[in-house]
Write a protein that holds these residues in place. Structure first.
Motif, PDB file in Angstrom:
ATOM      1  N   THR A 152       0.859  -1.193   0.000  1.00 30.58           N
ATOM      2  CA  THR A 152       0.000   0.000   0.000  1.00 30.58           C
ATOM      3  C   THR A 152       0.891   1.237   0.000  1.00 30.58           C
ATOM      4  O   THR A 152       1.980   1.231   0.581  1.00 30.58           O
ATOM      5  CB  THR A 152      -0.943   0.060   1.218  1.00 30.58           C
ATOM      6  N   ARG A 153       0.417   2.285  -0.670  1.00 25.72           N
ATOM      7  CA  ARG A 153       1.153   3.547  -0.723  1.00 25.72           C
ATOM      8  C   ARG A 153       0.471   4.563   0.189  1.00 25.72           C
ATOM      9  O   ARG A 153      -0.758   4.631   0.246  1.00 25.72           O
ATOM     10  CB  ARG A 153       1.176   4.085  -2.153  1.00 25.72           C
ATOM     11  N   HIS A 154       1.257   5.350   0.883  1.00 25.53           N
ATOM     12  CA  HIS A 154       0.714   6.250   1.893  1.00 25.53           C
ATOM     13  C   HIS A 154      -0.281   7.254   1.317  1.00 25.53           C
ATOM     14  O   HIS A 154      -1.199   7.687   2.022  1.00 25.53           O
ATOM     15  CB  HIS A 154       1.850   6.999   2.595  1.00 25.53           C
ATOM     16  N   ASN A 155      -0.127   7.623   0.052  1.00 17.31           N
ATOM     17  CA  ASN A 155      -1.006   8.627  -0.543  1.00 17.31           C
ATOM     18  C   ASN A 155      -2.129   8.019  -1.377  1.00 17.31           C
ATOM     19  O   ASN A 155      -2.858   8.733  -2.063  1.00 17.31           O
ATOM     20  CB  ASN A 155      -0.194   9.593  -1.410  1.00 17.31           C
ATOM     21  N   GLU A 156      -2.291   6.691  -1.307  1.00 14.78           N
ATOM     22  CA  GLU A 156      -3.310   6.021  -2.108  1.00 14.78           C
ATOM     23  C   GLU A 156      -4.313   5.239  -1.277  1.00 14.78           C
ATOM     24  O   GLU A 156      -5.280   4.717  -1.807  1.00 14.78           O
ATOM     25  CB  GLU A 156      -2.649   5.078  -3.122  1.00 14.78           C
ATOM     26  N   ARG A 157      -4.101   5.144   0.039  1.00 14.19           N
ATOM     27  CA  ARG A 157      -5.008   4.362   0.876  1.00 14.19           C
ATOM     28  C   ARG A 157      -6.300   5.123   1.149  1.00 14.19           C
ATOM     29  O   ARG A 157      -6.252   6.289   1.553  1.00 14.19           O
ATOM     30  CB  ARG A 157      -4.337   4.008   2.212  1.00 14.19           C
ATOM     31  N   PRO A 158      -7.465   4.479   0.947  1.00 20.74           N
ATOM     32  CA  PRO A 158      -8.736   5.138   1.290  1.00 20.74           C
ATOM     33  C   PRO A 158      -8.822   5.375   2.798  1.00 20.74           C
ATOM     34  O   PRO A 158      -8.378   4.552   3.599  1.00 20.74           O
ATOM     35  CB  PRO A 158      -9.793   4.128   0.838  1.00 20.74           C
ATOM     36  N   VAL A 159      -9.391   6.506   3.176  1.00 20.95           N
ATOM     37  CA  VAL A 159      -9.634   6.826   4.585  1.00 20.95           C
ATOM     38  C   VAL A 159     -11.134   6.735   4.810  1.00 20.95           C
ATOM     39  O   VAL A 159     -11.924   7.291   4.054  1.00 20.95           O
ATOM     40  CB  VAL A 159      -9.135   8.246   4.929  1.00 20.95           C
ATOM     41  N   TYR A 160     -11.554   5.988   5.828  1.00 23.55           N
ATOM     42  CA  TYR A 160     -12.980   5.799   6.056  1.00 23.55           C
ATOM     43  C   TYR A 160     -13.318   5.901   7.531  1.00 23.55           C
ATOM     44  O   TYR A 160     -12.443   5.828   8.394  1.00 23.55           O
ATOM     45  CB  TYR A 160     -13.462   4.468   5.476  1.00 23.55           C
ATOM     46  N   ALA A 161     -14.614   6.094   7.808  1.00 24.03           N
ATOM     47  CA  ALA A 161     -15.102   6.248   9.171  1.00 24.03           C
ATOM     48  C   ALA A 161     -16.387   5.462   9.329  1.00 24.03           C
ATOM     49  O   ALA A 161     -16.927   4.923   8.357  1.00 24.03           O
ATOM     50  CB  ALA A 161     -15.330   7.716   9.506  1.00 24.03           C
ATOM     51  N   ILE A 162     -16.892   5.384  10.552  1.00 25.70           N
ATOM     52  CA  ILE A 162     -18.142   4.682  10.844  1.00 25.70           C
ATOM     53  C   ILE A 162     -19.161   5.694  11.323  1.00 25.70           C
ATOM     54  O   ILE A 162     -19.048   6.232  12.420  1.00 25.70           O
ATOM     55  CB  ILE A 162     -17.939   3.593  11.915  1.00 25.70           C
ATOM     56  N   GLY A 163     -20.153   5.981  10.484  1.00 28.79           N
ATOM     57  CA  GLY A 163     -21.193   6.921  10.868  1.00 28.79           C
ATOM     58  C   GLY A 163     -20.615   8.244  11.320  1.00 28.79           C
ATOM     59  O   GLY A 163     -19.759   8.837  10.660  1.00 28.79           O
ATOM     60  N   GLY A 164     -21.058   8.713  12.494  1.00 32.53           N
ATOM     61  CA  GLY A 164     -20.593   9.990  13.017  1.00 32.53           C
ATOM     62  C   GLY A 164     -19.347   9.885  13.876  1.00 32.53           C
ATOM     63  O   GLY A 164     -18.947  10.869  14.498  1.00 32.53           O
ATOM     64  N   ASN A 165     -18.734   8.692  13.929  1.00 33.98           N
ATOM     65  CA  ASN A 165     -17.538   8.535  14.743  1.00 33.98           C
ATOM     66  C   ASN A 165     -16.400   9.348  14.136  1.00 33.98           C
ATOM     67  O   ASN A 165     -16.076   9.190  12.960  1.00 33.98           O
ATOM     68  CB  ASN A 165     -17.147   7.051  14.809  1.00 33.98           C
ATOM     69  N   PRO A 166     -15.771  10.242  14.919  1.00 37.69           N
ATOM     70  CA  PRO A 166     -14.711  11.089  14.374  1.00 37.69           C
ATOM     71  C   PRO A 166     -13.402  10.342  14.112  1.00 37.69           C
ATOM     72  O   PRO A 166     -12.507  10.876  13.457  1.00 37.69           O
ATOM     73  CB  PRO A 166     -14.527  12.159  15.454  1.00 37.69           C
ATOM     74  N   MET A 167     -13.274   9.116  14.626  1.00 40.85           N
ATOM     75  CA  MET A 167     -12.075   8.346  14.349  1.00 40.85           C
ATOM     76  C   MET A 167     -12.109   7.836  12.918  1.00 40.85           C
ATOM     77  O   MET A 167     -13.139   7.380  12.433  1.00 40.85           O
ATOM     78  CB  MET A 167     -11.939   7.168  15.321  1.00 40.85           C
TER      79      MET A 167
END
Length: 214
Positions: free
Chosen positions: A81-96
């Motif tokens: 995985t490349r640091h600038n290509e990984r999707p960032v995701y969350a769960i609902g309203g969780n800010p993490m």
């Protein structure tokens, strides 16, 4: 690129509550099976709180469904995985937020994400199967393990069996970034194992007379 829970317009907590009632489990049944508190399960269902990744997986197992029905997570086939290509995701309203770094392949037993924890954020106490390692990449966090408080700073780590009751929170005023590696199938990629555990929990709950709760 950022992901989130599935595009179902019905809130996550409502869908979890509907599933629980559909199979005749009480809040306590779900809490006991997931290793969480009754109060936290109630808060999730009412939309007051959003679960962490491990909490959501634990709850969906008890409900006998795959976590993928409630959360769309990236699947990684490549070992790189490349640091600038990984999707960032969350769960609902969780800010993490999360970045997946472990790959999908037959027989994989390690699962790993990079967690971005905002200032003041707390994860609820939980117990589950397996073991896990947390390594702080940036910032500082507090880890509570069976009631013992430990502060982890940058480049500190902790490794423990997940059956020990554990919780984390970012007690600082700066974001924290943590590498998490564990054997809990947080991506729901081994459905046979998950369904076996969930079926046992559901059977335990269905033996009881259904109670009225909210």
């Amino acid at each position: 690129m950022k992901g989130n829970e599935t595009t179902d317009p019905v809130p996550l907590g409502v869908r979890l509550r509907e599933r629980r009632r559909q199979i005749g489990l009480t809040l306590k049944d779900v809490a006991d099976g997931a290793g969480l508190s009754v109060g936290f399960i109630s808060q999730i269902e009412r939309g007051i709180a959003s679960p962490s990744l491990s909490s959501l997986v634990a709850v969906t197992r008890v409900l006998g469904v795959d976590v993928g029905e409630f959360l769309s997570q990236p699947r990684i086939e490549s070992p790189l995985t490349r640091h600038n290509e990984r999707p960032v995701y969350a769960i609902g309203g969780n800010p993490m937020t999360y970045e997946r770094i472990s790959a999908s392949f037959p027989g994989a037993v390690l699962h790993s994400v990079i967690m971005h924890e905002p200032p003041g954020h707390r994860n609820p106490p939980i117990t589950h199967e397996g073991e896990e390692i947390m390594f702080v990449l940036e910032g500082t966090i507090t880890v509570e393990l069976d009631g013992e408080i430990t502060i982890l700073e940058k480049n500190d780590s902790i490794h423990f069996h997940s059956s020990r009751r554990h919780a984390t929170w970012n007690h600082s005023d700066q974001p924290a970034t943590i590498l998490w590696v564990g054997t809990m199938d947080v991506f729901g990629e081994h459905p046979a194992t998950n369904e076996t555990r969930a079926a046992g929990a559901a059977a335990h709950g269905s033996d009881k007379q259904t109670k009225s709760d909210t």
